[in-house]
Motif scaffolding. Sequence first.
Motif, PDB file in Angstrom:
ATOM      1  N   LYS A  23      55.661  26.051  20.337  1.00  0.00           N
ATOM      2  CA  LYS A  23      56.115  25.048  19.419  1.00  0.00           C
ATOM      3  C   LYS A  23      55.557  23.802  19.335  1.00  0.00           C
ATOM      4  O   LYS A  23      55.472  23.322  18.311  1.00  0.00           O
ATOM      5  CB  LYS A  23      57.691  24.984  19.677  1.00  0.00           C
ATOM      6  CG  LYS A  23      58.669  24.165  18.953  1.00  0.00           C
ATOM      7  CD  LYS A  23      60.076  24.264  19.521  1.00  0.00           C
ATOM      8  CE  LYS A  23      61.083  23.607  18.604  1.00  0.00           C
ATOM      9  NZ  LYS A  23      62.534  23.674  19.206  1.00  0.00           N
ATOM     10  N   ALA A  26      52.242  23.577  17.969  1.00  0.00           N
ATOM     11  CA  ALA A  26      52.515  23.349  16.308  1.00  0.00           C
ATOM     12  C   ALA A  26      52.750  22.189  15.613  1.00  0.00           C
ATOM     13  O   ALA A  26      52.378  21.713  14.511  1.00  0.00           O
ATOM     14  CB  ALA A  26      53.558  24.436  15.690  1.00  0.00           C
ATOM     15  N   ALA A  50      56.351  29.385  15.048  1.00  0.00           N
ATOM     16  CA  ALA A  50      55.372  28.437  15.111  1.00  0.00           C
ATOM     17  C   ALA A  50      54.421  27.992  13.944  1.00  0.00           C
ATOM     18  O   ALA A  50      53.840  27.137  13.628  1.00  0.00           O
ATOM     19  CB  ALA A  50      54.330  28.695  16.291  1.00  0.00           C
ATOM     20  N   ASN A  53      49.848  29.167  11.206  1.00  0.00           N
ATOM     21  CA  ASN A  53      48.482  29.211  11.711  1.00  0.00           C
ATOM     22  C   ASN A  53      48.602  29.637  13.091  1.00  0.00           C
ATOM     23  O   ASN A  53      47.863  29.567  13.794  1.00  0.00           O
ATOM     24  CB  ASN A  53      48.336  27.552  11.843  1.00  0.00           C
ATOM     25  CG  ASN A  53      47.837  26.715  10.716  1.00  0.00           C
ATOM     26  OD1 ASN A  53      47.469  27.384   9.650  1.00  0.00           O
ATOM     27  ND2 ASN A  53      47.952  25.451  10.843  1.00  0.00           N
ATOM     28  N   ALA A  54      49.692  30.524  13.308  1.00  0.00           N
ATOM     29  CA  ALA A  54      49.945  31.065  14.741  1.00  0.00           C
ATOM     30  C   ALA A  54      50.247  32.781  14.521  1.00  0.00           C
ATOM     31  O   ALA A  54      50.749  33.232  13.266  1.00  0.00           O
ATOM     32  CB  ALA A  54      51.317  30.695  15.376  1.00  0.00           C
TER      33      ALA A  54
END
Length: 261
Positions: A23, A26, A50, A53-54
């Motif tokens: 978290k 991000a 997140a 992009n996770a």
Amino acid sequence: MDIQGKVAVITGGASGIGAGLAKRFATEGARGIVLADLNLERAQGVARDAGPNAFAVKCDVSREADIQALVAAARERFGQVDIFMSNAGILGRMGGIELEDALWEKMWQVHGMAHIWGARAVVPEMIARGEGYFVVTASAAGLLNIVESAPYGVTKHAAVAVAEWLRIAYGRKGLRVSCLCPQSVQTDMTAGGTGSAGLDGVLTAEQVAAEVVATMRDERFLVLPHPEVAKYFQAKGQDYDRWLGGMQKLYAAHTAEPKPA
């Protein structure tokens, strides 16, 4: 090192500190976040929270092949790994030298060899680029020991030693190394109670993640979310025998038979 634009792999990413790190990374603008955990479904939920992009990968850090596959998946998606958070850990059971070898071996694998295997997978490419960050999640128990569990305290000492060695060997070759040593944190591992680790309060995973990011920014070695740990560690170094005596008293209090009502 700043997190913005970097690719981070986080083991033990399905909950607790790992989820808190995802978290926070991000929020800090990481270009990619790869969450590794045995509980893939839960890790996928953390990845969704997140952001785009996770993503999550099922990974058993007690197997080197799984760690190699994890890093390969991160490279395939994002091209490289800038930050490796070697964060996975297990609590095991309370007890000492009487505990079975299988438990000791599992603790050695997760708290010792997993960090070696992680470093083996990513450090050479970081050295080749002249930049990279490797963070080992140990514990205050790795600096101070813990009275409830011999396997936990002993193997967390090993985790600190791995991080130290990586910093010694590669710190002048572009590799940044930090070692996270908190006391009690709100995680699945502490849901049943914190024992002696909770003496100085229980922090949230978000508080720990904030301290990790601040330490990485300054590129300091020890991440100490509980500042009291630095004082205890200093006292240990100044008078080892006295410190051992204090720990003996704590152990005696922990193992004392309850008085009858």
